[in-house]
Every structure is written in C-alpha cells, then in structure tokens.
Design a protein around this motif. Structure first.
Motif, PDB file in Angstrom:
ATOM      1  N   ARG A  89       0.832  -1.204   0.000  1.00 40.86           N
ATOM      2  CA  ARG A  89       0.000   0.000   0.000  1.00 40.86           C
ATOM      3  C   ARG A  89       0.866   1.252   0.000  1.00 40.86           C
ATOM      4  NH1 ARG A  89      -5.246  -0.851   3.892  1.00 40.86           N
ATOM      5  NH2 ARG A  89      -5.778  -2.993   3.297  1.00 40.86           N
ATOM      6  N   ARG A  90       1.897   1.234   0.852  1.00 43.04           N
ATOM      7  CA  ARG A  90       2.793   2.389   0.912  1.00 43.04           C
ATOM      8  C   ARG A  90       3.501   2.612  -0.423  1.00 43.04           C
ATOM      9  NH1 ARG A  90       5.534   1.156   6.814  1.00 43.04           N
ATOM     10  NH2 ARG A  90       3.926   2.217   8.090  1.00 43.04           N
ATOM     11  N   LYS A  91       3.896   1.515  -1.071  1.00 46.94           N
ATOM     12  CA  LYS A  91       4.601   1.616  -2.345  1.00 46.94           C
ATOM     13  C   LYS A  91       3.723   2.287  -3.396  1.00 46.94           C
ATOM     14  CE  LYS A  91       6.930  -1.233  -5.824  1.00 46.94           C
ATOM     15  NZ  LYS A  91       7.299  -2.619  -6.217  1.00 46.94           N
ATOM     16  N   VAL A  92       2.460   1.872  -3.496  1.00 46.88           N
ATOM     17  CA  VAL A  92       1.557   2.444  -4.485  1.00 46.88           C
ATOM     18  C   VAL A  92       1.234   3.893  -4.133  1.00 46.88           C
ATOM     19  CG1 VAL A  92      -0.768   2.320  -5.466  1.00 46.88           C
ATOM     20  CG2 VAL A  92       0.578   0.242  -5.178  1.00 46.88           C
ATOM     21  N   PHE A  93       1.020   4.170  -2.861  1.00 49.14           N
ATOM     22  CA  PHE A  93       0.725   5.543  -2.465  1.00 49.14           C
ATOM     23  C   PHE A  93       1.907   6.461  -2.774  1.00 49.14           C
ATOM     24  CE2 PHE A  93       0.517   9.114   0.487  1.00 49.14           C
ATOM     25  CZ  PHE A  93      -0.774   9.557   0.272  1.00 49.14           C
ATOM     26  N   ALA A  94       3.133   5.977  -2.533  1.00 48.92           N
ATOM     27  CA  ALA A  94       4.318   6.768  -2.857  1.00 48.92           C
ATOM     28  C   ALA A  94       4.408   7.022  -4.357  1.00 48.92           C
ATOM     29  CB  ALA A  94       5.574   6.047  -2.369  1.00 48.92           C
ATOM     30  N   ALA A  95       4.021   6.013  -5.148  1.00 49.06           N
ATOM     31  CA  ALA A  95       4.034   6.180  -6.599  1.00 49.06           C
ATOM     32  C   ALA A  95       3.031   7.250  -7.030  1.00 49.06           C
ATOM     33  CB  ALA A  95       3.717   4.853  -7.286  1.00 49.06           C
TER      34      ALA A  95
END
Length: 742
Positions: free
Chosen positions: A686-692
């Motif tokens: 989730r964090r990875k996609v939000f950062a993207a």
C-alpha cells in the motif's frame, strides 16, 4: 534643392550620385537574377509535371501498395518512409501514417522538410508511412472508393507492425482531414489517435468580418459552376482552379510580396522560393464526381457534422462513431480554415462534455495564434513545437480519459520543474475544457444558419437546372483534346511555361544572369534608395490589402443581404422565423448500449486489485488540477518500467484508465469507498503504491490546495500515514530515464 546647398566634388551631391549609381547597378543585376529564378521555376515545373509520380517528399520511400492495382483502383499509394542516416526507429512504437491533402497540389507537403510532420515523428522513434497520389485520377474513382483504399492501406500498416504498442496514429492535413474523419467513423477499429490539421469540418462556421471564402459558394449560385468546370474538363476538374481560389484570398502576397521577396533578396531567397514553388506549381486533377461530392457535401452542404453523408450501401457517416482520440490543430491566422471551421463540428455533435464522454470520445484541440494555413503543414517552427510534442506524447493523448481538452505548450527552461521528464523544448499539458470555450471563439447566429441553409437549397436547385438544361449540351461539345487544351492554357500553368527555357527569349536571360553573378555588386544596406524601394513595396502591399478588405466586406454584405431575404428563404422552403440546429439527438440504440455499459461499470466498482485502486486514486486526486501534464505520464512510465509486474500494453492501460474514470464519474463516493476492499493486507504494498501516486502528482507541480486535500483522503483509504508524503520527497529523476513502456 537650392544650388547653394550643393557642394562639388566630394560633397552631398556626389554622395547622392554614388548611392544612385550603386543602387541602379544592384537593381539591374537583381532584375536579371530574378528573371533567371523565374526561368528556373519554369524549367523545374516542366521537369516536375513530366514525372510519373511527382512529389516533394524530402525522404526516400518504399512502395508498399499501389492503389491502381486494387480491385477498386484509385490513384493513391501507400509508401514506407525510409529513415535517413542517424535516425533510429523503434518497431514497437505505434506507426504514424501521414495522409496528404488532394486540394489542387501534388503530394508530399507532410514531408516537405526535415522539420516536418514525418520528420518529427521519426525523430520520436515512430515508423512512418505516407499516403500520396498520382496527378491523374483513375476513371470512375470516387471519394468512397478512395476511403475503401485507405482502409486497405491502414490494415496493411497494422499487419506490418503486430508488436506495436498501439494502432497507427493518422495525420490528415487540410482536405485529407475530413477524409480521414469519414473513414475513422466507418472503420474505427483501424485507427489510433487522429491528428487533424487545418481541416474544414464545419465549413459554414465563422464570424462576421473574417473568412469570406465560406461565402463564395453562395455568391456563385452554388455548385453548378463546379459541375460546369468538370464538364469543360471532359470529366476532370483541374486542381489549378482550387489553387487559384486559394491565391485569391491574399492578393498582395500572390501579386506582389512573394515575388518581391525574391527580387529584393535574390542572393539568398532563390533556393527557398524554388523549393516551395516545386510543390505549389504541381497541379493535379480530380474526377468531376470527386470534386462535386466535396463541394456539395462539405463546402456548400455542410453535411459532414450533420450526419447527412451516406455511402453507397446506405451507411451514414456519423463522426460520433470514432473511438480514437482526435487532435485538432488550427490557427487564428488561418483564413482558409479558421478555428470555427475546424472546431464547430463539436458543437453540432454534442450537447456538452458529458455527451462527449457518453460516446467514449477524447477530443484535444490547440489553436495557434498567428501561423497561416500552409504554415500548419510546412512551418519548421510549428513542426518543432506542436507536431513534435504531439508525436512525442501521442501515448499521453491516447490514454486521456474521455472529454474535451486544449493542448497548451510551455517553453522548457532552467526553472521548469522536473525538466528531464519533458521531451524536447516544450512541456505539453492537456487542460480540461467545455463547449463554452469553443463558443467563446465566435460563430454563427440563428440568422446566419438560415442564410447558409438557403444558399444550400439555392445551390441544389441551380445544379438541378444545369444538369437538366445545360449539361447535356456542354458534354456533347467538349472533346478530350479541347479539355486538355483548356488545362494547358490555365493562367497558373501559363505563367510557369512562359518563363521557362522553352521560351527562346529566356536563353539570353540565362547568359545575362551568369554574367551578373560574376560581377555582382549588391548595394549597401544603408543605401537610401533601398529604403525608398521598401517604402514603395509596403505601399503596394497596403493598397492591395485594402482592395482585398473592400472586396471581402462587399462579398459578405451581398451574401448576408441576398440569403437573409425572408422572401428568398420562404421560396426555397426555409422558415424565416426558425432557429436551425444541426445537432442530432443521441441515437436510441446508442442510449440503450450506454445504459448497459453504465450498469456494467457500476457492477465492477468493487472488482480489481492494487492496480485498479492505484489508478482510481490517481485519477481522483489528479482531476482536481483539471489538466494532465506530460511529465506526470513520463513519471508513471518510469515507475512502471522499474516494476516488471506492473507492465501492461497501451490498449490495456487505456481500458483500465477509462473504466476507473467512469466509475468516479458515475458515483465518486461509491468508487472511493470501494478502494480499501481492493487493497492487499500488506502495508508495504500500500505504501509503495501511495508513494508512486505522490511521485506522479509531484512530477509536474507542487502538491497543494485541493490536490493535497484529496491526497490526504486517499492516504486514509490506503491506511497509510500521510505525514511526510505531502511534502515533496524523492524526485522522479532518479528513475530509469530510458524507459519507454507505457
């Protein structure tokens, strides 16, 4: 001057005499050199028209399909442009197909220079093809048959590029623009994005005081004169008449400026002038049936946007059937195809932007401030800016959510945020617009629409009378030899022939020009006689411009008065009190399909996974800006390039974006509420996609205001801590700069 003010020798008078002698020497040499340029132009013309397949392409080409060998033969051909040395083509990128206008001139204008539509597309790595034509039409050839042939050409291009990341991007210049739009409405499956440059799609449209060419059909009594010209040509229409109409729009340039520019700068302008004249003088013929279709259906009838054009099998041409993004390029400086004629078909087809979206349509337009009609196709500055940006960012245009956008361009400089994410010297963004933005450019009133409808009906009656009473007599008199003689003696052709070496008097000019080059003595730039020459030239231009303006004002007044007459309107069946509207209501079948599609999309709101959630969230936050920037798409490309599992094809990505966009459009709250259900349990993903999402958004501008509020809401939906994310962190420039996958 008083004699007591004259001092000799070495005084003012001797300086005056020296300047006069210097100027006369220069002027006489320039006159001889100018006549020699005219001789070269004539010889070039004769050589050009003697070729079997004359063109002005500056690139080598390989013949792929000869249209004359098709089951329904036409004088068109498909060629592959061979990349010049040093240009690398990526066969996985979508091909570009340039379709040249057949409006009196020969083919090649789209590849006329290195900085051209073809040139910038190849520079961006796209394979390029060109659809051109021969000077003589095939007997029996029609506009419909040409459309059928072009469909075969496009199918062949698709077949040759099975691994391309999208269907061909097709560029239709001027008269080729409406032809491409017709074909795209009949065979939408063959097209990727369309770029329609300077094409008259709504010919009646305009504003008072400008663009008088739209009145010419009515002032001539309609298209009977077109039929007469075709009959006098033995069934062929001489394209030189179309070129002459074009030249008549700017008499100061036609009669003076174009030639004066060569005369005054004969040492530097000759090559450029001859290069352009090679195309300008390459007149081609059309079948009488072809030009009659064009004039009746498009110029006088204005039937394209209204959906009144039908093919031989009864199929109606409906531009709302086009499924590919449409890019419309026009200019305020174009008096042949002004912005209203290029854009007002949108007003005739759609009630609002929601209806554009209901048809799944994406329309992007851009309006240049000053460039003229020909400059849209041949200007190096335009090619390096607008056409280069369209070519480099065609995938951005292809994946835009449905709607209406204006493409704007901002010069890239040292202060540009994430400048490395932009291709070329400009940053392109597509900003959301409404139909009111198009209406603000001006257009016809209800009274104007009645006038043009009246002119159309008068044309129909006059044409009917001509065909019944005059045409049989004309056809019986005109022989092939007479028709050929009239073509050869057209004034535009004669002016080339008269100054060619075929004229024995021009031999002396050639010899004199050789001597003038050897003894060339140009006058100093500060010579007062040169300044006087320039003043005279400007006065001539001003006088011709005033004469043109007077004629145009008179033409407009006559048209408005004649066709605004309630008596004439009533006589041809037009209600003088009506409020004409060509806009069609949505077809019941399409409305039923639309309702089914809406139900299908709503049923998928809770379906999908992390990818769907990420795109939905990105669209929700990004829509607050009302625009899409090329840097954001490039950031997304690089992120996806770094993640092998995230790669999908352009068509797949386009479908994903559209579905998520419509979910938000139909029920934003329900679509957002479903996001947590689509997300995996792992917080790291989730964090990875939000950062993207944050990186893509920050690629083009600072995250603030409504964008920041929406991003904070998305953080809550993703279950991540927004602290720190809302401050710009890692830069996208650290991502792989070589990534090109979409």
């Amino acid at each position: 001057m008083p004699m007591d003010n004259v001092t000799l020798p070495g005084g003012p008078m001797s300086g005056f005499v020296a300047s006069a002698v210097e100027y006369m020497t220069d002027a006489s040499q320039r006159s001889v050199l100018f006549l020699d340029v005219m001789r070269q132009r004539g010889d070039q013309y004769r050589e050009h028209v003697a070729q079997t397949a004359p063109h002005v392409l500056s690139y080598a080409a390989e013949l792929i399909i000869d249209g004359r060998k098709l089951e329904q033969p036409v004088n068109y051909a498909l060629v592959r442009i061979i990349p010049p040395k040093g240009v690398e083509i990526d066969l996985k990128r979508r091909p570009f197909v340039v379709v040249d206008p057949r409006a009196g001139h020969g083919p090649g204008i789209g590849g006329f220079k290195a900085d051209s539509e073809i040139g910038v597309a190849m520079k961006a790595g796209h394979p390029c093809y060109f659809i051109g034509f021969l000077p003589e039409p095939v007997p029996g050839q029609t506009i419909e048959r040409i459309a059928h042939a072009e469909a075969i050409f496009l199918a062949k291009v698709i077949e040759r590029h099975p691994d391309a990341d999208g269907k061909p991007c097709v560029i239709g210049n001027c008269q080729a623009g409406w032809a491409v739009m017709i074909l795209a409405s009949l065979r939408p499956e063959l097209f990727g994005p369309l770029i329609i440059a300077g094409a008259p799609l709504a010919y009646w449209a305009g504003v008072h005081g400008k663009y008088p060419m739209r009145y010419s059909g009515g002032l001539l009594g309609g298209s009977w004169l077109t039929a007469l010209t075709g009959d006098l040509g033995g069934g062929k229409f001489d394209g030189a008449w179309l070129v002459q109409n074009f030249e008549g729009q700017n008499p100061s340039n036609t009669l003076w400026s174009k030639q004066y520019n060569v005369y005054s700068k004969v040492d530097t302008e000759a090559d450029r002038y001859l290069e352009f004249e090679r195309w300008w003088g390459g007149h081609v013929n059309l079948n009488a049936e072809e030009i009659q279709f064009i004039v009746d259906e498009l110029f006088i009838g204005n039937n394209l946007a209204a959906g009144r054009i039908k093919m031989s099998d009864g199929t109606a041409v409906d531009l709302r059937n086009i499924r590919s993004p449409i890019v419309v390029f026009c200019s305020q400086g174009d008096n042949i195809t002004p912005p209203q004629q290029a854009l007002d078909w949108i007003l005739e087809l759609y009630a609002d932007v929601d209806e554009i979206r209901a048809y799944g349509q994406t329309i992007v337009y851009t309006v240049h401030e000053t460039v003229g009609h020909l400059g849209i196709f041949v200007s190096g500055g335009v090619a390096k800016k607008e056409h280069a940006e369209f070519s480099s960012n065609i995938d951005l245009i292809d994946v835009l959510p449905p709607g209406l956008y204006e493409a704007t361009f901002e010069a890239r400089g040292a202060e540009t945020t994430n400048a490395d994410l932009a291709v070329g010297q400009w940053v392109m963004r597509c900003e959301a617009r409404t139909l009111d933005d198009i209406r603000a450019m001006g257009g016809n009133s209800a009274e104007d629409e009645r006038r043009f409808e009246t002119a159309k009906r008068v044309s129909e009656k006059n044409l009917e009378a001509y065909r019944k009473y005059v045409q049989p007599w004309i056809k019986s008199m005109v022989t092939p030899q007479m028709a050929e003689l009239m073509r050869n003696w057209h004034p535009l052709r004669v002016q080339y022939e008269a100054f060619s070496s075929h004229n024995p008097f021009m031999t002396a000019v050639e010899n004199a020009a050789d001597k003038a080059r050897e003894e060339r003595k140009p006058a100093a730039k500060d010579n007062p006689f040169l300044a006087f020459q320039e003043r005279i030239s400007k006065q001539i231009v001003s006088s011709l411009d005033k004469w043109r303006d007077t004629q145009e004002a008179l033409s407009e007044a006559m048209f408005l008065t004649i066709y605004g007459s309630p008596a004439l309107q009533s006589a041809v069946g037009v209600d003088p009190q009506s409020t004409p509207s060509q806009r069609r209501e949505m077809d019941p079948k399409h409305r039923a399909l639309l309702q089914a599609r809406i139900a299908e999309i709503k049923s998928k709101v809770g379906s999908g996974g992390l990818r769907e959630a990420g795109i939905r969230a990105l669209l929700y936050v990004g829509s607050a800006r009302g625009m899409v920037d090329e840097r954001s798409l490039e950031a997304l490309r690089r992120l996806r390039q770094a993640d092998e599992s995230a790669r999908i094809t352009v068509p797949e990505f386009k479908m994903l974006v559209r579905e998520q966009f419509f979910m938000l459009l139909l029920d934003q709250e329900a679509a957002l509420a479903a996001i947590p259900k689509l997300l995996p349990d792992g917080i790291d993903d989730r964090r990875k996609v939000f950062a993207a999402i944050q990186e893509v958004l920050s690629a083009s501008a600072e995250i603030s205001g409504e964008v920041a509020k929406r991003l904070e809401r998305v953080a809550g939906l993703f279950g991540v801590d927004a602290t720190g994310f809302l401050e710009r962190s890692s830069k996208v420039t650290s991502l792989d700069p070589k990534a090109k996958a979409s």
